[in-house]
Every structure is written in structure tokens, then in C-alpha cells.
Design a protein around this motif. Structure first.
Motif, short mmCIF file in Angstrom:
data_model
loop_
_atom_site.label_atom_id
_atom_site.label_comp_id
_atom_site.label_asym_id
_atom_site.label_seq_id
_atom_site.Cartn_x
_atom_site.Cartn_y
_atom_site.Cartn_z
N VAL A 80 -13.97 20.07 -17.30
CA VAL A 80 -14.94 19.65 -18.01
C VAL A 80 -16.23 19.72 -17.04
CG1 VAL A 80 -16.12 17.68 -19.34
CG2 VAL A 80 -13.79 18.12 -19.41
N LEU A 81 -17.12 20.12 -17.34
CA LEU A 81 -18.32 20.78 -16.64
C LEU A 81 -19.52 20.24 -17.40
CD1 LEU A 81 -17.22 24.22 -15.25
CD2 LEU A 81 -17.13 21.97 -13.89
N ILE A 82 -20.46 19.41 -16.87
CA ILE A 82 -21.40 18.86 -17.84
C ILE A 82 -22.59 19.16 -16.93
CG2 ILE A 82 -22.68 16.84 -18.96
CD1 ILE A 82 -19.90 15.46 -18.91
N THR A 83 -23.85 19.60 -17.41
CA THR A 83 -25.27 19.80 -17.02
C THR A 83 -26.21 19.24 -17.91
OG1 THR A 83 -26.37 21.65 -15.82
CG2 THR A 83 -25.15 22.37 -17.78
N ASN A 84 -27.54 19.39 -17.38
CA ASN A 84 -28.69 19.19 -18.26
C ASN A 84 -29.35 20.61 -18.40
OD1 ASN A 84 -28.39 16.59 -18.84
ND2 ASN A 84 -29.22 15.92 -16.61
N GLN A 85 -29.38 21.04 -19.86
CA GLN A 85 -30.21 22.19 -19.88
C GLN A 85 -31.47 21.77 -21.09
OE1 GLN A 85 -27.56 25.03 -21.36
NE2 GLN A 85 -26.82 25.83 -19.34
N ASP A 86 -32.62 22.22 -20.68
CA ASP A 86 -33.81 21.96 -21.72
C ASP A 86 -33.82 20.47 -22.02
OD1 ASP A 86 -34.67 24.51 -21.35
OD2 ASP A 86 -33.25 25.16 -22.80
N GLY A 87 -33.43 19.40 -21.22
CA GLY A 87 -33.49 18.03 -21.65
C GLY A 87 -32.28 17.52 -22.31
N ASP B 121 -21.79 26.79 -4.53
CA ASP B 121 -23.01 27.30 -5.56
C ASP B 121 -22.52 27.01 -7.10
OD1 ASP B 121 -24.16 28.20 -3.43
OD2 ASP B 121 -23.62 30.39 -3.56
N TYR B 122 -21.56 27.07 -7.59
CA TYR B 122 -20.79 27.06 -8.66
C TYR B 122 -21.06 25.36 -9.19
CZ TYR B 122 -18.49 27.38 -13.54
OH TYR B 122 -18.16 27.37 -14.43
N LEU B 123 -20.37 24.35 -8.32
CA LEU B 123 -20.50 23.12 -8.79
C LEU B 123 -21.74 22.69 -8.61
CD1 LEU B 123 -17.23 21.96 -6.61
CD2 LEU B 123 -17.68 22.30 -8.88
N ASP B 124 -22.82 23.16 -7.88
CA ASP B 124 -24.20 22.61 -7.95
C ASP B 124 -24.90 22.77 -9.22
OD1 ASP B 124 -23.91 21.55 -5.29
OD2 ASP B 124 -25.20 23.40 -4.38
N LEU B 125 -24.35 23.58 -10.12
CA LEU B 125 -24.71 23.82 -11.36
C LEU B 125 -24.70 22.67 -12.28
CD1 LEU B 125 -23.65 27.67 -12.24
CD2 LEU B 125 -25.92 26.65 -11.51
N PHE B 126 -23.67 21.94 -12.05
CA PHE B 126 -23.27 20.70 -12.96
C PHE B 126 -23.50 19.21 -12.19
CE2 PHE B 126 -20.87 24.48 -13.41
CZ PHE B 126 -20.99 24.86 -14.72
N HIS B 127 -23.77 18.34 -13.05
CA HIS B 127 -23.88 16.88 -12.54
C HIS B 127 -22.48 16.07 -12.73
CE1 HIS B 127 -24.24 15.00 -16.57
NE2 HIS B 127 -24.99 15.87 -16.76
N THR B 128 -21.74 16.48 -13.23
CA THR B 128 -20.44 15.92 -13.69
C THR B 128 -19.31 16.97 -13.71
OG1 THR B 128 -21.58 14.16 -15.00
CG2 THR B 128 -19.03 14.47 -15.09
N VAL B 129 -18.46 16.65 -12.83
CA VAL B 129 -16.94 17.70 -12.86
C VAL B 129 -16.04 16.95 -13.02
CG1 VAL B 129 -15.82 19.42 -11.53
CG2 VAL B 129 -18.32 19.48 -11.25
N TYR B 130 -14.92 17.29 -13.93
CA TYR B 130 -13.82 16.63 -14.16
C TYR B 130 -12.71 17.34 -14.57
CZ TYR B 130 -10.76 12.94 -16.43
OH TYR B 130 -9.86 12.17 -16.85
N HIS B 131 -11.56 17.29 -13.87
CA HIS B 131 -10.36 17.95 -13.88
C HIS B 131 -9.25 17.17 -14.20
CE1 HIS B 131 -12.59 20.90 -11.29
NE2 HIS B 131 -11.77 21.81 -11.42
N LEU B 132 -8.49 17.71 -15.31
CA LEU B 132 -7.33 17.05 -15.85
C LEU B 132 -5.91 17.99 -15.65
CD1 LEU B 132 -5.91 14.38 -17.07
CD2 LEU B 132 -6.54 15.44 -19.17
N ASN B 133 -5.25 17.81 -14.73
CA ASN B 133 -4.09 18.65 -14.39
C ASN B 133 -2.74 18.34 -15.32
OD1 ASN B 133 -5.46 19.90 -12.37
ND2 ASN B 133 -4.64 18.57 -10.67
N GLY B 134 -2.21 19.48 -15.56
CA GLY B 134 -1.11 19.33 -16.40
C GLY B 134 0.16 19.77 -15.80
N GLN B 135 0.80 20.53 -16.18
CA GLN B 135 2.25 21.01 -15.74
C GLN B 135 2.14 22.00 -14.79
OE1 GLN B 135 1.07 21.75 -18.68
NE2 GLN B 135 1.59 23.70 -19.31
N GLN B 136 3.08 22.02 -13.93
CA GLN B 136 3.02 23.00 -12.69
C GLN B 136 4.46 23.30 -12.60
OE1 GLN B 136 3.09 21.23 -8.68
NE2 GLN B 136 1.78 22.93 -7.85
N THR B 137 4.72 24.68 -12.25
CA THR B 137 6.07 25.14 -12.01
C THR B 137 5.80 25.78 -10.86
OG1 THR B 137 5.50 27.22 -13.27
CG2 THR B 137 6.73 25.46 -14.43
#
Length: 142
Positions: free
Chosen positions: A98-105, A64-80
């Protein structure tokens, strides 16, 4: 550090990175294979808190959440990671989402800094996410 601990650390990094890669392609079905059957996910964004329990509920929430966006991008960093017994671990990892969507054009980009607090369990030789708290530390909307 023993060879077993090194192998477990690499496997847990791979688990977290695979989760993000699958989010970017919106492959929620494959993501659910990374979770225990009775897993729990809590997303905290300011005063908002969303809780999903069980793979079916988690999968629906992610879709449901991911359907709100046409582009989804994760950049992982440090992990302990710290280990509790041979088959339990906990970890903290950081991610820029980073989540990108279209709103009102117009294209709208949401960029967030997220800290994941994870609990892992090794079942049948494979590490799985037993629970995850996603803390959205900051968000910028362009």
C-alpha cells in the motif's frame, strides 16, 4: 527436514520480512545491507520494466520511488523456498503493498499485489538477496 534447513528457511523469511519493514520506514540504507554488492532488481508492472544493477543503483531507485509516497505499508504472505547447494536458494514470496500520496490536495492510495521471485546467496553465514524480480500482478488506485 533437518535443523539446518529449518534454520535457513527461517533466516530467509526474516530476510524478506526485514526488507519490507525497512521499506515501510523508508530506511533504504539499511535495506541495501540485505543485498549482495552486485545484486540486480527488476520491477515489472504491466508493460513497464525497470532494471537496477548494483547496490548503489538499487538504493537510488528505491529512494526515488519511496520519496513519492508519505505512507508505505507492506503485508507479507506466503513464501516458498528451494535450496541449490548449501549457500544458494531461490524463493517466491507474496506481498500486498500500500502506497499513499497526496495529489492535488487529495489522498491517493495505490494497493498492489506483488510476487517476488528471489535468488539468495549465503555469504559469511548471512543470507543476502542476489537478485529480485518484483512482479506487480494487480494494482488498485483509490
Amino acid at each position: 527436514m533437518t535443523n539446518t534447513e529449518i534454520a535457513n528457511r527461517l533466516a530467509l523469511k526474516e530476510l524478506v520480512d526485514t526488507f519490507s519493514n525497512l521499506a515501510d520506514t523508508k530506511d533504504v540504507c539499511a535495506q541495501m545491507k540485505l543485498f549482495k554488492e552486485d545484486a540486480k532488481v527488476v520491477s515489472i508492472n504491466g508493460d513497464q520494466k525497470f532494471v537496477s544493477e548494483g547496490k548503489e543503483a538499487i538504493g537510488k531507485a528505491f529512494s526515488d520511488y519511496l520519496d513519492l509516497f508519505h505512507t508505505v505499508y507492506h503485508l507479507n504472505g506466503q513464501q516458498t523456498v528451494s535450496f541449490q547447494y548449501n549457500n544458494h536458494a531461490q524463493g517466491i514470496s507474496y506481498c500486498q503493498v500500500v502506497l499513499i500520496t497526496n495529489q492535488d490536495g487529495k489522498e491517493v492510495t495505490r494497493t498492489s499485489g506483488v510476487r517476488y521471485q528471489d535468488y539468495y546467496e549465503k555469504i559469511d553465514g548471512n543470507w543476502l538477496i542476489a537478485s529480485r524480480e518484483s512482479h506487480f500482478i494487480w494494482t488498485k488506485v483509490d
